[in-house]
Design a protein around this motif. Structure first.
Motif, PDB file in Angstrom:
ATOM      1  N   VAL A  72       0.847  -1.101  -0.121  1.00  0.00           N
ATOM      2  CA  VAL A  72      -0.070  -0.017   0.106  1.00  0.00           C
ATOM      3  C   VAL A  72       0.913   1.334   0.017  1.00  0.00           C
ATOM      4  O   VAL A  72       1.951   1.587   0.764  1.00  0.00           O
ATOM      5  CB  VAL A  72      -0.764   0.125   1.395  1.00  0.00           C
ATOM      6  CG1 VAL A  72      -1.814   1.207   1.395  1.00  0.00           C
ATOM      7  CG2 VAL A  72      -1.850  -1.063   1.165  1.00  0.00           C
ATOM      8  N   ALA A  73       0.774   2.080  -0.770  1.00  0.00           N
ATOM      9  CA  ALA A  73       1.413   3.193  -1.034  1.00  0.00           C
ATOM     10  C   ALA A  73       1.026   4.324  -0.048  1.00  0.00           C
ATOM     11  O   ALA A  73      -0.025   4.519   0.549  1.00  0.00           O
ATOM     12  CB  ALA A  73       1.108   4.038  -2.218  1.00  0.00           C
ATOM     13  N   PHE A  74       2.122   4.871   0.624  1.00  0.00           N
ATOM     14  CA  PHE A  74       2.005   5.936   1.774  1.00  0.00           C
ATOM     15  C   PHE A  74       1.358   7.141   1.118  1.00  0.00           C
ATOM     16  O   PHE A  74       1.523   7.400   0.177  1.00  0.00           O
ATOM     17  CB  PHE A  74       3.410   6.093   2.295  1.00  0.00           C
ATOM     18  CG  PHE A  74       3.291   7.362   3.362  1.00  0.00           C
ATOM     19  CD1 PHE A  74       2.572   7.324   4.535  1.00  0.00           C
ATOM     20  CD2 PHE A  74       4.270   8.549   3.155  1.00  0.00           C
ATOM     21  CE1 PHE A  74       2.646   8.486   5.202  1.00  0.00           C
ATOM     22  CE2 PHE A  74       4.107   9.549   3.947  1.00  0.00           C
ATOM     23  CZ  PHE A  74       3.447   9.524   5.114  1.00  0.00           C
ATOM     24  N   CYS A 105      -0.787   9.886  -3.022  1.00  0.00           N
ATOM     25  CA  CYS A 105       0.267   9.199  -2.407  1.00  0.00           C
ATOM     26  C   CYS A 105       1.859   9.268  -2.717  1.00  0.00           C
ATOM     27  O   CYS A 105       2.159   9.763  -4.103  1.00  0.00           O
ATOM     28  CB  CYS A 105      -0.095   7.384  -2.989  1.00  0.00           C
ATOM     29  SG  CYS A 105      -1.573   6.903  -2.243  1.00  0.00           S
ATOM     30  N   ALA A 106       2.935   8.793  -2.172  1.00  0.00           N
ATOM     31  CA  ALA A 106       4.244   8.913  -2.409  1.00  0.00           C
ATOM     32  C   ALA A 106       4.468   8.076  -3.821  1.00  0.00           C
ATOM     33  O   ALA A 106       4.043   6.860  -3.702  1.00  0.00           O
ATOM     34  CB  ALA A 106       4.901   8.667  -1.269  1.00  0.00           C
ATOM     35  N   PRO A 136      10.889  18.890  -2.156  1.00  0.00           N
ATOM     36  CA  PRO A 136       9.570  18.515  -1.626  1.00  0.00           C
ATOM     37  C   PRO A 136       9.261  17.249  -1.334  1.00  0.00           C
ATOM     38  O   PRO A 136       9.737  16.156  -2.176  1.00  0.00           O
ATOM     39  CB  PRO A 136       8.746  19.057  -2.909  1.00  0.00           C
ATOM     40  CG  PRO A 136       9.488  18.897  -3.943  1.00  0.00           C
ATOM     41  CD  PRO A 136      10.878  19.276  -3.733  1.00  0.00           C
ATOM     42  N   LYS A 137       8.566  16.851  -0.860  1.00  0.00           N
ATOM     43  CA  LYS A 137       7.923  15.422  -0.474  1.00  0.00           C
ATOM     44  C   LYS A 137       6.460  15.483  -1.194  1.00  0.00           C
ATOM     45  O   LYS A 137       6.192  14.439  -1.764  1.00  0.00           O
ATOM     46  CB  LYS A 137       7.480  15.031   0.806  1.00  0.00           C
ATOM     47  CG  LYS A 137       8.861  15.388   1.826  1.00  0.00           C
ATOM     48  CD  LYS A 137       8.488  14.977   3.350  1.00  0.00           C
ATOM     49  CE  LYS A 137       9.649  14.942   4.069  1.00  0.00           C
ATOM     50  NZ  LYS A 137      10.059  16.170   4.381  1.00  0.00           N
ATOM     51  N   GLY A 149      10.369   8.981  -6.024  1.00  0.00           N
ATOM     52  CA  GLY A 149       9.533   8.790  -4.792  1.00  0.00           C
ATOM     53  C   GLY A 149       9.007  10.278  -4.479  1.00  0.00           C
ATOM     54  O   GLY A 149       8.291  10.027  -3.248  1.00  0.00           O
ATOM     55  N   ILE A 150       8.579  11.011  -5.203  1.00  0.00           N
ATOM     56  CA  ILE A 150       7.971  12.347  -4.811  1.00  0.00           C
ATOM     57  C   ILE A 150       6.360  12.225  -5.088  1.00  0.00           C
ATOM     58  O   ILE A 150       6.176  11.629  -6.196  1.00  0.00           O
ATOM     59  CB  ILE A 150       8.494  13.575  -5.579  1.00  0.00           C
ATOM     60  CG1 ILE A 150       9.811  13.890  -5.146  1.00  0.00           C
ATOM     61  CG2 ILE A 150       7.621  14.913  -5.093  1.00  0.00           C
ATOM     62  CD1 ILE A 150      10.480  15.233  -5.995  1.00  0.00           C
TER      63      ILE A 150
END
Length: 239
Positions: free
Chosen positions: A3-5, A31-32, A159-160, A190-191
């Motif tokens: 499951v994606a964060f 999602c990330a 950035p996240k 991963g962003i």
């Protein structure tokens, strides 16, 4: 399948101008490592939703949660400091500053010179043309090059979550394709990417998941493939 964060969660959000709600009970997740598209015609409420996320228009009700912490009600600079960057509609570069000066503005909260240099090198790897033009005034560049500057400036905040508002606006189809390839590469790093667009076909070609906004409400959501078949997508755009 893992499951994606979800670094960004919007829950039962209402945003009003005066007494009129413009955003009504919106729920979303971004999602990330995925591209989440937000589709909607002019007047659907997309800009108001972004303003609420960025702290420019406080919600009347509901919450905006980023990395497990409530951010609604925080001032914009504190939201940016938590790892949210926005590439604004129309790019909004500093035309009388050089390319590199524009990029460095994206890292204005970072004090570590080594980190700033590393981020700058990364942007130049993604956009080699900006390295070639780093001393050029940004206002003298083409629309496509200015779009690169704007995206690069957003990445300088490390950035996240990267919010990209109407990246295809005013660009030729070839330049739109180039920018969307870059957006896909950013996501692969991963962003979390929140892509706000009217260009349905282009968005659904790269998005993993999407939402359709109409009159301030989510009228459809699903994977890109599901939305391609959705009658609500057609209604939201063509009435």
């Amino acid at each position: 399948m893992a499951v994606a964060f979800s670094p960004l969660r919007i829950e039962n959000l209402y945003v009003a101008y005066g007494k009129a709600d413009v955003i009504c009970g919106v729920n979303m997740e971004v999602c990330a490592g995925r591209i989440t598209g937000l589709l909607g015609a002019n007047g659907a409420g997309k800009t108001t939703l972004l303003r609420a996320i960025l702290g420019l228009t406080p919600p009347r009700k509901g919450s905006v949660v980023f990395n497990g912490m409530e951010i609604s009600g925080l001032p914009p600079h504190k939201i940016a400091a938590r790892g949210i960057s926005c590439i604004p509609e129309g790019r909004l570069i500093f035309s009388k500053m050089t390319v590199e000066e524009n990029l460095l503005m994206g890292a204005y909260m970072e004090k570590d010179r080594d980190k700033i240099r590393q981020r700058l090198e990364r942007v130049y790897r993604i956009f080699p043309r900006l390295l070639e033009r780093k001393e050029q005034f940004a206002g003298t560049m083409s629309g496509g090059e200015q779009a690169m500057v704007s995206i690069g400036r957003g990445l300088m905040n490390e950035p996240k979550l990267l919010i990209i508002d109407e990246p295809s606006l005013g660009l030729s189809p070839a330049l739109v394709n180039d920018n969307f390839r870059v957006i896909r590469k950013i996501c692969e790093d991963g962003i979390a990417v929140f892509l706000v667009e009217q260009n349905v076909r282009q968005t659904l070609a790269i998005a993993h998941y999407g939402y359709v906004l109409a009159q301030g409400r989510v009228v459809a959501e699903g994977t890109a493939e599901e939305l391609k078949q959705s009658e609500e997508v057609k209604k939201a755009y063509f009435g």
